[in-house]
Scaffold this active site. Structure first.
Site: not given
Ligand code: IPT
Length: 946
Positions: A189, A279
Site C-alpha cells: 500500500e 487485498e
Molecule cells: C491493509 C493492510 O495492507 C494490511 O496489512 C492490514 O493491515 C489490513 O489493512 C487491515 O487488517 S490497509 C487498509 C485497511 C487500508
C-alpha cells in the site's frame, strides 16, 4: 514403451493441473513453468488461471506442523493460491542477524504450500503493515538513520539486507524453477508516499536476487484512482492491484453496516494486466474490542456473495487475494499496539483454532465455480439482459472465444432487503429466452448461459454452478440456489433424453432441443439424464447449505465428511484423507468401487446415483485435566534498593538517532540500549535531600500499556503509558504520571533508588510512511523529581541478552525483561519446588507474581483437537497476565486489552501426548483474582493433517 509411460506421467501431471487448478504436486518439482499475463488474466504456461488466494501469516501460527492443516483447508475450500507476508521483525533480532529455522522456516512453508497444491503470492515488504509490531519493521530500525519506506541511504542499506536474505528463499520456490510462487509483491500500500525511486529499488533488488515472476503492488484503498499510480513511470509494477475493505471495521455493528467504503474493485480501462483485487476484505481488525464473531458477521456470506461477485462481474477481476483466510495468533510481542490484541482471528473463514465457518462454505461455493467454469478467466463486458423490474438489475460479461455469458443478478439498490422477482429478456448464445429470476435481499447470483459443461450444453440456469466434473464416463454437476427459491435449468440435446429424478421434486419438459428442468431449491435433488446424443449427466440440485456439503478433490466428489484433504484414485480404490466431526455417511462420486478413508478400509455400497455410500465414525470425546495445582512466587526484586544491577546496561546517552527529543536527559528510550520487546526495567540512583515531594514520570508504552514505579522499595503507583505521539514529535507530555513521595521516605544525604517497570505493548506501524508513528520510542521519556536537582544515574534492563538472543528458538518476540523471564521461570525445566502451593491463581499485591503448573495430556493421535486456555475471572484495568506454554509466550490476558478470554494453545507448542508446563506472569497495580483457569477444547475431529 518408456516414452509412452513418460508421457502418461506427464499427462497425469497435466490432468492434475487442469482439475485441481493449482500447481502440480511436488513430485513434478523439476518442471519449470512460465508465468505471463494479459488484460484478462494471469497465465501459467499459456493457460489462463483465475487466482483465488487467501492470506496466511505463518508468523501467527508458531507450530509449523499445523501450517499443512491450514494450507490443505485453503485448498479444499476452493482456493488455488495463498498470499504470504514475510515479517522482517520476526526474523531479525539485530542488524545483520537473520533466522530462518524452526517456526521461522519459510523454506518449509513454501514447500508446504507447493505440496498442498497452492500457488503463492509472496509479499516480503519490506513494510507489511498487517497489525504486526512495527508493521514488520524490526524495532532496531528506529535507531537507523534515514526515513523508512524511502530511498534514503540508511534505510536502503537496512532493507536491502532483509531482501537479500528473504528474496533468494522465495526465488528458489518460484514456479519458474519448479516451485509455486507466481507473483512477488513489492512493498505494501505504498500510495501514501511518492518516492518512486524506492519502489524501483525494491524491484531492482528483487530481480538481482533472482525473482523472475511478475511483480505486483497493492494500491491502497481507493477503487477510483488506482489505475494511474503504479502502472506507469518510475517504480511501476507489472501487476498493479487494489486493496479494498468495503465493510470497514465496525465489528460492533455488523447487522447494520453495509458497504460504507463503496462497492469494490472496478474495472480499469485498457490496462495490459488483469484486474487484481490484491487485498480484498475477508474479515476485520477488532479495533473496538467487539469480539471477532462480530467481525465474522460483518464480513459474512451475505457480504461475500454481494461484493465478491460484483468484483468478478462488474469489476472483471480475475485475481483475488482475500485478507485473511486464516488470521492466527499475535503470540509473544507480535501485535502492533493500536489495532490488535493476542487473537488475530480476524473473523476469517477459518478461525484461530482452525475451525471452518459458514464463510468458508461461501468461499467454497465461489472458489469451486471459478475453478470449474474456465471461460470466466477471459471475459469482456457485454450487454446484459434487461430486467422487467427496475428493482432487479443485471451486469454481464462474456468469453469472446466460447461466447459463454456470465450474468450478475442483484438488487439495483445494494442495501435493499426485499424479495423481488423479475423476468429477464436474455439473449443467450443458444437463443432468446424469458427467464424468471428472484432476488432476496442482498443476494447476488452469477448465472451462466451458453456453456459447454463437460459433455453437455448448458443453455442457461437460474441456479448457480458450484462445480462440475467428468468421471466414470459421465458428467456430474452441482448447482445451487437459496433455500426455497425456484430454479430452472435448460440443457440442449439433439433428441429427447431420458430424465430420471432420483431424489427430490423436479419437473422436466423437452421441446425443440431444449430440456427444461423446473424445481425448488430444497434439500438435495438428484436428476440422472441419459441419451439425447450426449454422455450421461448426474445433476445435483441443492440449497446453498447442501452445496457446501460437497468436497472436490481431483476427479472425486465427496459429501458427508467435515473436510476432504485429498483423494487418491488407484485402480478401483479411492483413498481419502478426510476429517469427520461426527459419525455419519460418506458418499463418493467417482470411478471407484472401493473406499479407504485415512488409511482404513470402509465398507461401501453402490447407490442409484452411481456413487459409493459408506459410514464413518466420529471422533472419540476427549477429557482434559483440571488446572487446580499451582505454585506461586512474587518477584520484582528490582524494586528493592539493594538489588544488584551491576550487570545491567548503563543508560547515559545524551543523543540518539531516534528522531524524538526526550523530555529530560539522559536518553532513556529502550531501543537506544537494545531492549526492543516486552517489559523493561529502569533503576535510577540519586542522592536525596529529604525535601523531595514528587516523582514526575513520562513513559511511552504504546496503546493500553502501563508502568509501575517504586522508590526505595516503596510502591509509588502506576500510570497509563503514552501512546500515539503527535506527528510533529512535539507531544509535550506522553504518558504522564505524578507520584507523591511520602514524607520521611528519603533521608538527606542518603542514596535513593527509583525503580520503574515499563510495559512495551509493541511498536507502531508506519502506515503513513513518514516515520512519525513508527519511530516513536518505547520506555521512559522524561523523569523529574520535585525538590531535587541531583543528577540521576540510570541503568536499564530488558530481555536478557538484548538483541543477542539467549533463546533463538523462540526468538526475539518471546520474552521481555521481567525478572522471571530473565531467570527462565517461563521455561519447562525450571524447578519451582520451593514456590508456594495454591489452587487458584490470584495476585493480591501490586507488582509481579508468577504461577506455574504442569499437566499431562494423552489425546488420540488420529484426531485433531485444538485446545485453548480459558480465564474465568475479571481483571482490573491495567492488569496483565502473560501466558507461557512450555516457554512460549502465547498471549496476554487482561480486562482492557481486548474481549479475549480463551487463548489458543496450538498443538506442537502444546504436547498432546505428553507433559506440559504452563506459567503465568501477572503484573498488577492493584491486586487481582484471575478466577478459574481451565483447558477447553475448541474443536474435535477424527482425521487431521497427518
Ligand atoms: C491493509 C493492510 O495492507 C494490511 O496489512 C492490514 O493491515 C489490513 O489493512 C487491515 O487488517 S490497509 C487498509 C485497511 C487500508
Amino acid at each position: 514403451m518408456r516414452t509412452r509411460r513418460l508421457s502418461a506421467a506427464l499427462l497425469a501431471i497435466l490432468l492434475a493441473v487442469l482439475s485441481l487448478g493449482g500447481p502440480p504436486a511436488s513430485a513434478a518439482r523439476s518442471r519449470s513453468h512460465e508465468v505471463s499475463y494479459d488484460r484478462y488474466s494471469l497465465k501459467i504456461d499459456g493457460r489462463r488461471v483465475v487466482v483465488q488466494a487467501a492470506e496466511f501469516h505463518y508468523f501467527r501460527l508458531p507450530s509449523p506442523a499445523l501450517w499443512r492443516d491450514v494450507l490443505e483447508k485453503f485448498k479444499a475450500g476452493g482456493f488455488n493460491a495463498v498470499s504470504l507476508y514475510f515479517d522482517w521483525a520476526y526474523h531479525s533480532p539485530k542488524p545483520g542477524v537473520y533466522d530462518f529455522t524452526g517456526v521461522r522456516d519459510v523454506d518449509r512453508l513454501l514447500r508446504e504450500a507447493e505440496r498442498a497444491g497452492l500457488y503463492v503470492i509472496a509479499r516480503p515488504g519490506p513494510y507489511i503493515n498487517a497489525e504486526t509490531t512495527g508493521g514488520g519493521f524490526p524495532a532496531w530500525l528506529k535507531t537507523v538513520e534515514g526515513r523508512g519506506r524511502s530511498s534514503d541511504p540508511g534505510f536502503t542499506a537496512a532493507y536491502q539486507d532483509w531482501l537479500g536474505h528473504i528474496d533468494p528463499i522465495i526465488a528458489r520456490h518460484q514456479i519458474t524453477r519448479g516451485g509455486s510462487v507466481i507473483v512477488y509483491q513489492a512493498e505494501n500500500e505504498y500510495a501514501v508516499n511518492t518516492d518512486r525511486q524506492y519502489m524501483a529499488d525494491i524491484q531492482s533488488k528483487a530481480r538481482a536476487d533472482g525473482i523472475d515472476v511478475p511483480i505486483s503492488h497493492n494500491q491502497c484503498c481507493d477503487n477510483a484512482s488506482w489505475t494511474t499510480d503504479w502502472s506507469s513511470g518510475l517504480g511501476a509494477v507489472q501487476l498493479p492491484g487494489v486493496d479494498d475493505y468495503p465493510q470497514s471495521f465496525d465489528c460492533a455493528n455488523p447487522a447494520t453496516t453495509w458497504g460504507p467504503w463503496g462497492e469494490g474493485v472496478t474495472e480499469r480501462a485498457s490496462q495490459g494486466s488483469p484486474v487484481f483485487a490484491a487485498e480484498y476484505q475477508a474479515g476485520a481488525i477488532d479495533t473496538l474490542n467487539a469480539g471477532y464473531e462480530g467481525c465474522r458477521e460483518l464480513t459474512g456470506p451475505g457480504y461475500m456473495r454481494f461484493f465478491y461477485k460484483n468484483n468478478l462481474i462488474t469489476g472483471g477481476a480475475t485475481m483475488f487475494s482475500y485478507y485473511m483466510g486464516y488470521g492466527g495468533t499475535n503470540w509473544g510481542w507480535l501485535a502492533q499496539p493500536n489495532d490488535a490484541y493476542t487473537s488475530y482471528d480476524y473473523g476469517a473463514a477459518i478461525t484461530e483454532t482452525r475451525q471452518l465457518t459458514d464463510k468458508y462454505d461461501e468461499f467454497k461455493r465461489q472458489g469451486y465455480f471459478l475453478r470449474a467454469v474456465t471461460p470466466i478467466a477471459e471475459t469482456d463486458p457485454v450487454t446484459s439482459p434487461t430486467s422487467g423490474n427496475p428493482a432487479v438489475t443485471t451486469v454481464a460479461r462474456a468469453n469472446p472465444g466460447t461466447g459463454t455469458q456470465f450474468v450478475l443478478v442483484r438488487h439495483a439498490d445494494r442495501a435493499a432487503g426485499s424479495t423481488d422477482a423479475a423476468t429477464l429478456a436474455w439473449s443467450t448464445p443458444d437463443g432468446g429466452y424469458s427467464v424468471p429470476v428472484q432476488v432476496r435481499g442482498r443476494e447476488a447470483k452469477v448465472l451462466v448461459a451458453g456453456y459447454d459443461l463437460g459433455g453437455q450444453r448448458l443453455v442457461y440456469s437460474t441456479s448457480e454452478i458450484m462445480t462440475h466434473l467428468a468421471t466414470g464416463g459421465r458428467d456430474l454437476a452441482v448447482l445451487y440456489g437459496s433455500d426455497g427459491s425456484t430454479g430452472r435449468t435448460v440443457l440442449r440435446y439433439s433428441s429427447a433424453p431420458v430424465v430420471k429424478v432420483l431424489d427430490g421434486a423436479v419437473t422436466s419438459a423437452y421441446a425443440s432441443g431444449d430440456l427444461t428442468l423446473d424445481y425448488t431449491h430444497t434439500g438435495l435433488a438428484r436428476v440422472l439424464i441419459t441419451g439425447g446424443g450426449r454422455r450421461p449427466l448426474l445433476l445435483l440440485l441443492g440449497t446453498e447449505a447442501q452445496a457446501a456439503t460437497f468436497w472436490q478433490a481431483g476427479s472425486v466428489l465427496v459429501r458427508g465428511t467435515s473436510l476432504v484433504r485429498s483423494a487418491d484414485v488407484r485402480g478401483d480404490t479411492v483413498s481419502l484423507r478426510a476429517d469427520t466431526a461426527r459419525a455419519g455417511d460418506v458418499e463418493v462420486f467417482g470411478a471407484a468401487r472401493r473406499l479407504v478413508v485415512n488409511g482404513q478400509k470402509v465398507a461401501a455400497t453402490g447407490t442409484p446415483s452411481g456413487s459409493l455410500l459408506g459410514a464413518l465414525p466420529g471422533p472419540r470425546p476427549v477429557r482434559l485435566p483440571a488446572l487446580t495445582r499451582w505454585r506461586t512466587t512474587a518477584e520484582a526484586p528490582e524494586a528493592l534498593p539493594g538489588f544488584d544491577d551491576s550487570t545491567w546496561t548503563v543508560a547515559d546517552h545524551t543523543t540518539t538517532a531516534i528522531p524524538y527529543a526526550p523530555k529530560t536527559q539522559p536518553v532513556l528510550f529502550a531501543e537506544e540500549y537494545g531492549f526492543d520487546y516486552g517489559n523493561v526495567w529502569y533503576r535510577g540512583r540519586f542522592t536525596a535531600t529529604g525535601a523531595e515531594t514528587q516523582v514526575a514520570l513520562n513513559a511511552i508504552t504504546g496503546r493500553r500499556g502501563t508502568y509501575l514505579a517504586w522508590l526505595n522499595g516503596h510502591y509509588l503507583g502506576s500510570a497509563a503509558g503514552g501512546t500515539q505521539a503527535d506527528s510533529d514529535t512535539r507531544n509535550p507530555d506522553p504518558g504522564p504520571g505524578n507520584f507523591a513521595i511520602p514524607a520521611g521516605l528519603l533521608k538527606p544525604g542518603e542514596r535513593a533508588v527509583l525503580a520503574v517497570l515499563v510495559q512495551n505493548m509493541g511498536h507502531n506501524d508506519d502506515w503513513t510512511a513518514d516515520d512519525n508513528r513508527s519511530k516513536q520510542p518505547r520506555g521512559l521519556f522524561g523523569v523529574a523529581v520535585s525538590g531535587s536537582s541531583a543528577a540521576i544515574s540510570w541503568k536499564i534492563q530488558g530481555a536478557r541478552g538484548g538483541r543477542d538472543l539467549v533463546d533463538p528458538v523462540r526468538g526475539p518476540l518471546n520474552t521481555g525483561g521481567l525478572y522471571g523471564e530473565r531467570a527462565g521461570w517461563h521455561l519447562p525445566g525450571y524447578r519451582d519446588g520451593s514456590w508456594q502451593e495454591t489452587s487458584t491463581p490470584s495476585a493480591r499485591t501490586p507488582g509481579v507474581r508468577w504461577y506455574r503448573t504442569t499437566f499431562g495430556l494423552n489425546l488420540p493421535g488420529d484426531q485433531d483437537t485444538p485446545i485453548a486456555l480459558r480465564f474465568g475471572g475479571e481483571l482490573p484495568v491495567g492488569a496483565r497476565v502473560l501466558v507461557f506454554l512450555n516457554g512460549w509466550n502465547l498471549g496476554q490476558y487482561s480486562g482492557d486489552l481486548g474481549p479475549q478470554r480463551d487463548f489458543s494453545l496450538p498443538e506442537g507448542v502444546l504436547d498432546h501426548q505428553g507433559d506440559n508446563t504452563l506459567a503465568l506472569a501477572v503484573t498488577t497495580a492493584t491486586g487481582t483474582a484471575l478466577g478459574p483457569v481451565s483447558l477447553v477444547t475448541a474443536g474435535n475431529v477424527r482425521g487431521g493433517a497427518r
